[in-house]
Design an enzyme around this catalytic site. Structure first.
Site, PDB file in Angstrom:
ATOM      1  N   HIS A  14     -20.121 -14.482  27.997  1.00  0.00           N
ATOM      2  CA  HIS A  14     -19.822 -13.050  27.751  1.00  0.00           C
ATOM      3  C   HIS A  14     -20.290 -12.232  28.948  1.00  0.00           C
ATOM      4  CE1 HIS A  14     -19.699  -9.461  24.780  1.00  0.00           C
ATOM      5  NE2 HIS A  14     -19.871  -8.961  25.996  1.00  0.00           N
ATOM      6  N   HIS A  16     -19.183  -8.742  31.717  1.00  0.00           N
ATOM      7  CA  HIS A  16     -18.307  -7.653  32.173  1.00  0.00           C
ATOM      8  C   HIS A  16     -18.366  -7.637  33.702  1.00  0.00           C
ATOM      9  CE1 HIS A  16     -18.089  -5.857  28.101  1.00  0.00           C
ATOM     10  NE2 HIS A  16     -19.289  -6.404  27.988  1.00  0.00           N
ATOM     11  N   LYS A 100     -10.647 -10.753  22.175  1.00  0.00           N
ATOM     12  CA  LYS A 100     -11.846  -9.951  21.924  1.00  0.00           C
ATOM     13  C   LYS A 100     -11.523  -8.803  20.991  1.00  0.00           C
ATOM     14  CE  LYS A 100     -16.003  -8.383  22.203  1.00  0.00           C
ATOM     15  NZ  LYS A 100     -16.787  -7.901  23.318  1.00  0.00           N
ATOM     16  N   HIS A 137     -17.136  -7.984  18.646  1.00  0.00           N
ATOM     17  CA  HIS A 137     -18.217  -7.004  18.767  1.00  0.00           C
ATOM     18  C   HIS A 137     -18.536  -6.575  17.341  1.00  0.00           C
ATOM     19  CE1 HIS A 137     -20.495  -3.747  20.925  1.00  0.00           C
ATOM     20  NE2 HIS A 137     -20.523  -3.341  19.673  1.00  0.00           N
ATOM     21  N   HIS A 175     -23.238 -11.156  21.307  1.00  0.00           N
ATOM     22  CA  HIS A 175     -24.515 -10.464  21.530  1.00  0.00           C
ATOM     23  C   HIS A 175     -25.231 -10.078  20.231  1.00  0.00           C
ATOM     24  CE1 HIS A 175     -21.661  -7.212  21.055  1.00  0.00           C
ATOM     25  NE2 HIS A 175     -21.263  -7.215  22.305  1.00  0.00           N
ATOM     26  N   ASP A 248     -23.770 -10.684  28.445  1.00  0.00           N
ATOM     27  CA  ASP A 248     -23.294  -9.311  28.239  1.00  0.00           C
ATOM     28  C   ASP A 248     -23.711  -8.428  29.419  1.00  0.00           C
ATOM     29  OD1 ASP A 248     -21.927  -7.209  27.082  1.00  0.00           O
ATOM     30  OD2 ASP A 248     -23.585  -6.646  25.753  1.00  0.00           O
TER      31      ASP A 248
HETATM   32  C1  NCD Z   1     -20.550  -3.027  27.374  1.00  0.00           C
HETATM   33  C2  NCD Z   1     -19.861  -2.336  28.559  1.00  0.00           C
HETATM   34  O1  NCD Z   1     -20.513  -1.520  29.226  1.00  0.00           O
HETATM   35  O2  NCD Z   1     -18.687  -2.648  28.825  1.00  0.00           O
HETATM   36  N1  NCD Z   1     -21.750  -2.310  27.071  1.00  0.00           N
HETATM   37  C3  NCD Z   1     -22.814  -2.781  26.404  1.00  0.00           C
HETATM   38  O3  NCD Z   1     -23.716  -2.002  26.115  1.00  0.00           O
HETATM   39  N2  NCD Z   1     -22.925  -4.047  26.061  1.00  0.00           N
HETATM   40  C4  NCD Z   1     -19.623  -3.127  26.217  1.00  0.00           C
HETATM   41  C5  NCD Z   1     -20.119  -4.038  25.125  1.00  0.00           C
HETATM   42  O4  NCD Z   1     -20.202  -5.243  25.294  1.00  0.00           O
HETATM   43  O5  NCD Z   1     -20.434  -3.526  24.044  1.00  0.00           O
HETATM   44 ZN    ZN Z   2     -20.133  -6.935  26.200  1.00  0.00          ZN
END
Ligand code: NCD
Ligand code: ZN
Length: 345
Positions: A14, A16, A100, A137, A175, A248
């Site tokens: 996971h 970003h 997702k 999520h 998460h 995450d």
């Molecule tokens: C994530 C993001 O910034 O894209 N933020 C976070 O707090 N984890 C989005 C997510 O996974 O909820």
């Molecule tokens: Zn995330």
């Protein structure tokens, strides 16, 4: 005392990686530690079709440069109107590894998310039939539910019925942050697993208010009280194949965090393995680290285990205050702290 640990090359289930200048700045941190990663699709606009996922995958590889052996595993962002045939095609072509599910408005860039999971019947039936994982999520967006309870309420209101209605649907609860989520995943008579972040293992909600308001400790799902942290930690080091590594890592530029309305997301990619390993070390569970980092996730997804190894040694490493410059200057998780393990590669 163990001075060095060598494990099979791990994966991040996971992450970003963003786009543009931020992608250029952060991708190499993930690729340095992990062989593969599940790439979150919450760009603007989100990744909702096969062409967009292919193009994003190409941008990730371009950001890493020639010769990178990193494999981005792409995901499809579910919307109310999404076509199940597009998802099935993307999975069959090896572009999409998973879908997702963001409940609409639950988190960063989730405005196009799903307003009612029950309306997704065609998609869920397709995922169940083809064995494609649904990544969730898991928070309700009901404004009358306290933000610290949104995950536990989601488990009860949405996840439990979902597992009853789709008994063969592969689910990853992303998460996890609560004792309720850890217990549900542990006990369910269902193909379900969960990812766990370093921050939810290492800090509790006090970190948000430690001597003042701390935007760099803010992520979603929000940090919970200590009892939950301990339950999530116990799940991570339990050896159960249902729990695996998912950072995450979610970078936001410093100004977007240090703001009157700071973004949710913690950037933990640069020292992710060091952070996780320090937890397993504290718990006397070094022997279980490889399963969590390098085996459980791949097995759940039905993917081969990685070849090759990485080594971490017992040496102090200081996390810098900032990573990246200008448009991509980010404060990392544990900025300024000293970790007791160093990633050697
Ligand atoms: C994530 C993001 O910034 O894209 N933020 C976070 O707090 N984890 C989005 C997510 O996974 O909820
Ligand atoms: Zn995330």
């Amino acid at each position: 005392m163990t001075q060095s640990l060598t494990i099979r090359r791990p994966d991040d289930w996971h992450v970003h990686l963003r786009d543009g200048a931020m992608l250029e700045a952060v991708a190499r941190h993930t690729a340095r530690q992990f062989a593969r990663a599940i790439i979150m699709p919450n760009l603007t606009p989100p990744v909702t079709n096969v062409e967009a996922a292919k193009a994003y995958r190409a941008r990730i590889m371009a950001a890493l440069g020639e010769g990178s052996d990193f494999t981005p595993l792409m995901t499809c962002y579910l919307t109310d109107g999404i076509d199940p045939a597009e998802i099935e095609r993307g999975y069959a072509e090896g572009v999409f590894a998973a879908c997702k599910l963001y409940p609409a408005h639950a988190t960063t860039n989730s405005a196009h998310g799903v307003t009612d999971i029950r309306a997704l019947t065609g998609v869920l039936e397709t995922l169940q039939r083809i064995g494609m994982p649904l990544l969730i999520h898991g928070e309700v967006t009901d404004k009358t539910v306290d933000i610290f309870d949104r995950e536990a309420v989601f488990v009860e209101r949405t996840l439990a019925p979902l597992t009853r209605d789709y008994p063969a649907l592969k689910i990853v609860l992303e998460h996890i942050t609560t004792a309720e989520a850890a217990a549900f995943v542990t006990d369910a008579d269902h193909p379900i697993a969960a990812t766990i972040t370093p921050q939810h293992l290492m800090i509790n909600r006090n970190a948000l208010f430690d001597g003042g308001l701390r935007p760099h400790a803010y992520c979603l799902p929000v940090l919970k009280r200590e009892t939950h942290r301990l339950a999530v930690r116990a799940a991570a080091v339990s050896g159960s194949p249902r729990f695996f590594l998912g950072t995450d890592s979610a970078p936001h530029v410093v100004g977007a965090k240090e703001s009157g309305c700071g973004c949710a997301g913690i950037f933990n990619a640069p020292f992710a393995l060091e952070a996780y390993l320090s937890v397993f070390d504290e718990e006397g569970a070094l022997a279980r680290f490889e399963g969590f980092a390098s085996e459980h996730g791949a097995r759940f997804y039905g993917l081969p285990l990685n070849e090759g190894t990485v080594t971490l040694v017992r040496e102090d490493v200081v996390v810098p205050d900032r990573i990246g410059e200008g448009d991509a200057s980010v404060v990392p998780f544990l900025a300024g702290a000293t970790l007791g393990w160093r990633f050697k590669g």
